[in-house]
Design an enzyme around this catalytic site. Sequence first.
Site, PDB file in Angstrom:
ATOM      1  N   GLN A 255       0.634  -1.315  -0.062  1.00  0.00           N
ATOM      2  CA  GLN A 255       0.029  -0.317  -0.205  1.00  0.00           C
ATOM      3  C   GLN A 255       1.078   1.346   0.341  1.00  0.00           C
ATOM      4  OE1 GLN A 255      -3.012  -0.011  -0.625  1.00  0.00           O
ATOM      5  NE2 GLN A 255      -2.907   2.057  -1.073  1.00  0.00           N
ATOM      6  N   HIS A 258       2.090   2.856  -3.643  1.00  0.00           N
ATOM      7  CA  HIS A 258       1.729   4.016  -4.714  1.00  0.00           C
ATOM      8  C   HIS A 258       1.576   5.228  -4.288  1.00  0.00           C
ATOM      9  CE1 HIS A 258      -1.225   0.979  -5.491  1.00  0.00           C
ATOM     10  NE2 HIS A 258      -1.670   0.973  -4.887  1.00  0.00           N
ATOM     11  N   GLU A 322     -10.661   1.524   2.539  1.00  0.00           N
ATOM     12  CA  GLU A 322     -10.796   1.300   1.162  1.00  0.00           C
ATOM     13  C   GLU A 322     -10.587  -0.463   1.005  1.00  0.00           C
ATOM     14  OE1 GLU A 322      -7.697   2.410  -1.167  1.00  0.00           O
ATOM     15  OE2 GLU A 322      -8.831   1.627  -3.006  1.00  0.00           O
ATOM     16  N   HIS A 323      -8.918  -1.061   2.067  1.00  0.00           N
ATOM     17  CA  HIS A 323      -8.702  -2.513   1.779  1.00  0.00           C
ATOM     18  C   HIS A 323      -8.535  -2.783   3.139  1.00  0.00           C
ATOM     19  CE1 HIS A 323      -6.834  -0.419  -2.062  1.00  0.00           C
ATOM     20  NE2 HIS A 323      -7.592  -2.036  -2.821  1.00  0.00           N
ATOM     21  N   ASP A 356      -5.970  -6.541  -6.585  1.00  0.00           N
ATOM     22  CA  ASP A 356      -5.653  -5.446  -7.235  1.00  0.00           C
ATOM     23  C   ASP A 356      -5.461  -5.697  -9.123  1.00  0.00           C
ATOM     24  OD1 ASP A 356      -5.056  -3.289  -4.853  1.00  0.00           O
ATOM     25  OD2 ASP A 356      -2.956  -3.525  -4.350  1.00  0.00           O
ATOM     26  N   HIS A 415     -52.795  14.433 -10.428  1.00  0.00           N
ATOM     27  CA  HIS A 415     -52.392  13.459 -10.231  1.00  0.00           C
ATOM     28  C   HIS A 415     -53.443  11.881 -10.411  1.00  0.00           C
ATOM     29  CE1 HIS A 415     -48.040  15.004 -10.243  1.00  0.00           C
ATOM     30  NE2 HIS A 415     -47.503  13.623  -9.669  1.00  0.00           N
TER      31      HIS A 415
END
Lengths: 429, 429
Positions: A255, A258, A322-323, A356, A415
Amino acid sequence: MRKIIDPAPEIWAELAKRPTKNLEDLEPGILETFKLVQEQGDNALLQLADKYDGVKLSSLVASTEEIAAAESGVSQELKEAILQAYSNIQLFHTQQAEPVKQVETMFGVTCWRKSVPIEKVGLYIPGGTAPLFSTLLMLGVPARIAGCQELVLCTPPSKDGNIHPAILYTASLLGVSRIIKAGGAQAIAAMAFGTESVPPVYKIFGPGNQYVTVAKQLVSKAGVAIDLPAGPSEVLVMADETANPAFVAADLLSQAEHGPDSQVVLLASSEAVLAQVEQELEAQLKVLPRKEFAAKALNNSLGIVLGGVEEMLRFSNLYAPEHLILSVSDFEQLLDGITNAGSVFLGHYSPESAGDYASGTNHTLPTNGYARAYSGVSLDSFVKKITFQYITREGLQNIGQTIETMAEAEGLEAHKNAVSIRLNELNRV
Amino acid sequence: MRKIIDPAPEIWAELAKRPTKNLEDLEPGILETFKLVQEQGDNALLQLADKYDGVKLSSLVASTEEIAAAESGVSQELKEAILQAYSNIQLFHTQQAEPVKQVETMFGVTCWRKSVPIEKVGLYIPGGTAPLFSTLLMLGVPARIAGCQELVLCTPPSKDGNIHPAILYTASLLGVSRIIKAGGAQAIAAMAFGTESVPPVYKIFGPGNQYVTVAKQLVSKAGVAIDLPAGPSEVLVMADETANPAFVAADLLSQAEHGPDSQVVLLASSEAVLAQVEQELEAQLKVLPRKEFAAKALNNSLGIVLGGVEEMLRFSNLYAPEHLILSVSDFEQLLDGITNAGSVFLGHYSPESAGDYASGTNHTLPTNGYARAYSGVSLDSFVKKITFQYITREGLQNIGQTIETMAEAEGLEAHKNAVSIRLNELNRV
């Protein structure tokens, strides 16, 4: 790594916060870019490729020759890997298709919904340090399954005017309609508004730097849908005594590499586990090619000791990663308690890199706590679910009064009348 | 009604355009409101209720006594109608639940996804000319099915500090956790950021005026999810010789009565059909209570004669209407060709009001052409779909090389290493 031992619950919310970045200052410049693209079309994209990518392009569109040539620029081994990943992603996403189910809610009142592909979608793949053909797979495969007719790909060219062969090869596998050499906010503008070479699309997908992020926000205000609000990538790993510290460290580093703003969180069951992982981090970091990125990200990372898995789970749900990697023995017991996460990796042999690239799940996931309300990209992201209803004469007689009563109570006489006028006719017959 | 006979295809795109409204001027004022709510919490809401709703509230929260008293303020007939609609909406939306399907993409690599409720959701119901308890049903029923724990309702109080009994009754049926007397941008701010009385939520749903629309856009930039970008309501009716002009006119008027900016489009198969519908419009309009609204909306409406249903379908797909009514004989033949629409009403006895209230489909739908990329609200809107993967030792040996090859090609060595370090250990054993 910032270490915290048994933090009091009162400070958990603070620990779970991401650094905020105000990107509003970028808006005026990006709106200028939009204007340029809207006014000058392709010509604007050519100018901006010169200015930002340092290349004078002869054409914005990748030619069939370039695409064909890419085939030989990709090793046999990589082709096989891409095909394997394609197959797994396809298998998993195909299962997400929703069959049409007709529901007769009352006798004569039949309702259903049907998934219909978004006709034109745009995929943005950033350039920069890594050619992200994996992201192209993650977006293109579900787009193909959905049946999107037009897939437009924008990606910035290298200084020699080329696109990485692995990107071209993957685009060609996916049958991308048009491959455009354009990056940044100008690429997003081109896909949103259209130019001579770039067909306008209805939804734009893909990651990017902060200019791309803000450009996507701005076009979404103008009515073009986007996949997800973006933020730096994140992982939260829970590790207990059964975890292999070397595996955990490797996951944290995957991670961290990145970029310097990657968010890395370790929840360890004891100080000993934390110390072992730290030792492994240090050893593994030394030999990484992207160690500068990773080291910076690790500096901002959190290592928290929390006594039990229950507490870990509570913190993780608050953080909404996220993960989420569960490197703990009893992960099965935790599954029902996971309320906020993008994608979850179970046990000691399910590294994040599997998701991934190739396990089949999507890697475009909600960051920045958005997992509290957003899902990752899936087949759903490439379709609209249109509802249908068919009411028979008898059905309208069954449901009519309910509608009339409610419409009248809301003060919406027209209506009501749309029903009454039909019921009157039916009663007359 | 603006009449156009057989328009040339070149002007279709122009005809399909909605009037654009620039709401950016509202942003600074709304951001001020946000600041006030963030700084002063409940006190800000009380001040603004005084200022905008003309009421000095003793409490922001509807009391259990008020809620109980509402029961007697709703007629038995209306209660039954609400319960019938509740039941139909529940039946249709329950069918949208996705079962968990495990997919073994490769031997030892198992992936699945699971719908998990968004824990805290906010529902906004506008005040104004009509008490929209139907919208509360459309949002609250799927929220309940999804299992959202906290349902917060904000709705502006009347001048005497009350909320309409039909709203309170419906909220009570739905088990809404907290009913807040607040409207406008301040209500959206309260649900996004929280106050002493209003718990902050992760996603905000519901229609509103332009202040609410812009406030929702702004909080969504700040990370709180919203249901849909908003615009004026719309209907497109296709009518051929088999259509009953009185029914068609009633359907057009039921859209037009929403407000002067409602979008109403009629596609008629001949000038005779168009003329008959116009005649009916005139007759029915005269007796409508909301005829001022409706007349204004009709002034901006379009009546287009297009020779064949195929052409009508093509225009409709270009327009991407929120509501599409097929008052034509062969509607079944058209179904597969519908690419862009929110909700579709088939045949002569399926008026839009059925879907607005009680057939079971949702009435929170994409307007303004958003149906090209967005779906209406559904059960999906109240859940996140979290993906999971479990890889066995053997699974990692099967998929490992694929991941290593791809990670290396993307220049992400740490991603590769997270697999290699595990494979090495497995090979060592």
